[in-house]
Design a protein around this motif. Sequence first.
Motif, mmCIF file in Angstrom:
data_model
loop_
_atom_site.group_PDB
_atom_site.id
_atom_site.type_symbol
_atom_site.label_atom_id
_atom_site.label_comp_id
_atom_site.label_asym_id
_atom_site.label_seq_id
_atom_site.Cartn_x
_atom_site.Cartn_y
_atom_site.Cartn_z
ATOM 1 N N ASN A 83 22.612 45.757 41.464
ATOM 2 C CA ASN A 83 22.817 44.503 40.735
ATOM 3 C C ASN A 83 22.595 44.687 39.239
ATOM 4 O O ASN A 83 23.375 44.194 38.416
ATOM 5 N N THR A 84 21.554 45.415 38.866
ATOM 6 C CA THR A 84 21.272 45.670 37.457
ATOM 7 C C THR A 84 22.418 46.440 36.808
ATOM 8 O O THR A 84 22.870 46.099 35.716
ATOM 9 N N ARG A 85 22.903 47.460 37.491
ATOM 10 C CA ARG A 85 23.973 48.287 36.938
ATOM 11 C C ARG A 85 25.281 47.502 36.857
ATOM 12 O O ARG A 85 25.975 47.550 35.847
ATOM 13 N N ILE A 86 25.609 46.743 37.908
ATOM 14 C CA ILE A 86 26.854 45.967 37.917
ATOM 15 C C ILE A 86 26.797 44.873 36.861
ATOM 16 O O ILE A 86 27.799 44.563 36.211
ATOM 17 N N LYS A 87 25.626 44.287 36.651
ATOM 18 C CA LYS A 87 25.475 43.249 35.623
ATOM 19 C C LYS A 87 25.823 43.821 34.250
ATOM 20 O O LYS A 87 26.547 43.197 33.470
ATOM 21 N N GLU A 103 32.075 31.574 30.374
ATOM 22 C CA GLU A 103 30.903 31.259 31.202
ATOM 23 C C GLU A 103 31.264 31.159 32.676
ATOM 24 O O GLU A 103 30.551 31.663 33.533
ATOM 25 N N GLU A 104 32.353 30.473 32.967
ATOM 26 C CA GLU A 104 32.770 30.326 34.360
ATOM 27 C C GLU A 104 33.133 31.687 34.951
ATOM 28 O O GLU A 104 32.793 31.980 36.093
ATOM 29 N N VAL A 105 33.799 32.517 34.174
ATOM 30 C CA VAL A 105 34.177 33.850 34.637
ATOM 31 C C VAL A 105 32.931 34.679 34.929
ATOM 32 O O VAL A 105 32.841 35.318 35.974
ATOM 33 N N GLU A 106 31.952 34.651 34.024
ATOM 34 C CA GLU A 106 30.712 35.411 34.240
ATOM 35 C C GLU A 106 29.985 34.943 35.494
ATOM 36 O O GLU A 106 29.476 35.753 36.264
ATOM 37 N N GLU A 107 29.969 33.641 35.708
ATOM 38 C CA GLU A 107 29.318 33.093 36.901
ATOM 39 C C GLU A 107 30.034 33.568 38.164
ATOM 40 O O GLU A 107 29.401 33.946 39.146
ATOM 41 N N ARG A 108 31.365 33.554 38.132
ATOM 42 C CA ARG A 108 32.132 34.006 39.295
ATOM 43 C C ARG A 108 31.896 35.492 39.549
ATOM 44 O O ARG A 108 31.781 35.917 40.694
ATOM 45 N N GLU A 110 29.177 37.162 38.842
ATOM 46 C CA GLU A 110 27.828 37.295 39.403
ATOM 47 C C GLU A 110 27.814 36.939 40.888
ATOM 48 O O GLU A 110 27.190 37.629 41.693
ATOM 49 N N ASN A 111 28.491 35.851 41.254
ATOM 50 C CA ASN A 111 28.569 35.473 42.672
ATOM 51 C C ASN A 111 29.283 36.551 43.475
ATOM 52 O O ASN A 111 28.847 36.898 44.582
ATOM 53 N N LEU A 112 30.352 37.057 42.921
ATOM 54 C CA LEU A 112 31.106 38.119 43.586
ATOM 55 C C LEU A 112 30.223 39.353 43.769
ATOM 56 O O LEU A 112 30.208 39.961 44.843
ATOM 57 N N THR A 113 29.485 39.702 42.748
ATOM 58 C CA THR A 113 28.595 40.863 42.819
ATOM 59 C C THR A 113 27.578 40.703 43.934
ATOM 60 O O THR A 113 27.363 41.624 44.726
ATOM 61 N N ARG A 114 26.969 39.529 44.043
ATOM 62 C CA ARG A 114 25.994 39.288 45.122
ATOM 63 C C ARG A 114 26.652 39.435 46.490
ATOM 64 O O ARG A 114 26.092 40.052 47.394
ATOM 65 N N GLU A 115 27.857 38.880 46.655
ATOM 66 C CA GLU A 115 28.562 38.977 47.942
ATOM 67 C C GLU A 115 28.875 40.425 48.296
ATOM 68 O O GLU A 115 28.666 40.857 49.429
ATOM 69 N N VAL A 116 29.377 41.172 47.329
ATOM 70 C CA VAL A 116 29.743 42.565 47.575
ATOM 71 C C VAL A 116 28.498 43.390 47.908
ATOM 72 O O VAL A 116 28.499 44.170 48.856
ATOM 73 N N LEU A 153 32.844 50.392 44.507
ATOM 74 C CA LEU A 153 33.979 50.013 43.661
ATOM 75 C C LEU A 153 35.172 49.531 44.485
ATOM 76 O O LEU A 153 35.848 48.576 44.111
ATOM 77 N N GLU A 154 35.429 50.192 45.595
ATOM 78 C CA GLU A 154 36.554 49.796 46.454
ATOM 79 C C GLU A 154 36.360 48.376 46.990
ATOM 80 O O GLU A 154 37.269 47.552 46.947
ATOM 81 N N SER A 155 35.167 48.103 47.469
ATOM 82 C CA SER A 155 34.870 46.768 47.979
ATOM 83 C C SER A 155 34.947 45.726 46.868
ATOM 84 O O SER A 155 35.496 44.638 47.040
ATOM 85 N N TYR A 156 34.392 46.060 45.717
ATOM 86 C CA TYR A 156 34.406 45.155 44.568
ATOM 87 C C TYR A 156 35.844 44.862 44.145
ATOM 88 O O TYR A 156 36.208 43.719 43.867
ATOM 89 N N ASN A 157 36.668 45.900 44.116
ATOM 90 C CA ASN A 157 38.064 45.737 43.723
ATOM 91 C C ASN A 157 38.817 44.803 44.671
ATOM 92 O O ASN A 157 39.566 43.922 44.236
ATOM 93 N N LYS A 158 38.613 44.976 45.965
ATOM 94 C CA LYS A 158 39.288 44.109 46.948
ATOM 95 C C LYS A 158 38.913 42.649 46.736
ATOM 96 O O LYS A 158 39.761 41.767 46.756
ATOM 97 N N ARG A 159 37.612 42.407 46.547
ATOM 98 C CA ARG A 159 37.157 41.025 46.339
ATOM 99 C C ARG A 159 37.658 40.474 45.012
ATOM 100 O O ARG A 159 38.008 39.311 44.897
ATOM 101 N N MET A 160 37.699 41.317 44.002
ATOM 102 C CA MET A 160 38.136 40.891 42.677
ATOM 103 C C MET A 160 39.621 40.527 42.677
ATOM 104 O O MET A 160 40.034 39.554 42.038
ATOM 105 N N GLN A 161 40.409 41.307 43.376
ATOM 106 C CA GLN A 161 41.849 41.011 43.462
ATOM 107 C C GLN A 161 42.076 39.662 44.129
ATOM 108 O O GLN A 161 42.916 38.881 43.691
ATOM 109 N N LYS A 162 41.320 39.407 45.177
ATOM 110 C CA LYS A 162 41.436 38.123 45.866
ATOM 111 C C LYS A 162 41.038 36.979 44.927
ATOM 112 O O LYS A 162 41.717 35.961 44.848
#
Length: 193
Positions: A83-87, A103-108, A110-116, A153-162
């Motif tokens: 989490n620290t590194r991804i932040k 702000e909304e993008v940063e919040e999204r 952060e939520n995505l990071t927690r889910e991944v 990164l692969e998991s993060y990318n899949k969620r980010m694309q969605k």
Amino acid sequence: MKKSFIYFTFIVLVASVSFSCRKKEKVKLPKGEEEVVVPCSGPQYFTDKKTFRANAMGESQDQMVAKRKALSNCRDELARSINTRIKAVTDNYVNSREFNNKEEVEERYENLTREVIDQEIAGTKTICEKLVKTQEGTYKYYIAIELTTDDLLESYNKRMQKLSQEERLKIDYDYEKFKKTFEAEMEKLSQGR
């Protein structure tokens, strides 16, 4: 010439054998102190630029409870590290992109990071585990786990694309730029040791 080469080879061989047979000198510790060797810890269990790693210990009168405590502590430690590194990566990435509502993008993100992280922590690989019984009759369980940055990164990318395809938030997401930012951050981490 041949005799001198054979003689030289013999001297080198004897020197290398005697050097390798020498006992390693122990570092003298201050009086009253002794070194503690903790199983499943040390440099080979540090995070590097390709793999996140964490280690922990759990203690209980029950073996399985000791294991659950150790695994829970270890996963928490790994999640905090990721989490620290991804932040840091996200902050750098978002600041380098043009977004309407930052702000909304940063919040999204952060939520995505927690889910991944929650999803990926469940898929970690155990790289060391030791169970010991103490003199007091309790059990100590030592464990070290890892997660490759590629899997993350692969998991993060899949969620980010969605996420970037959602109507509500059209994000200018560039995987290669994000990956480059991520790798630069991991390189900094590796050089910090």
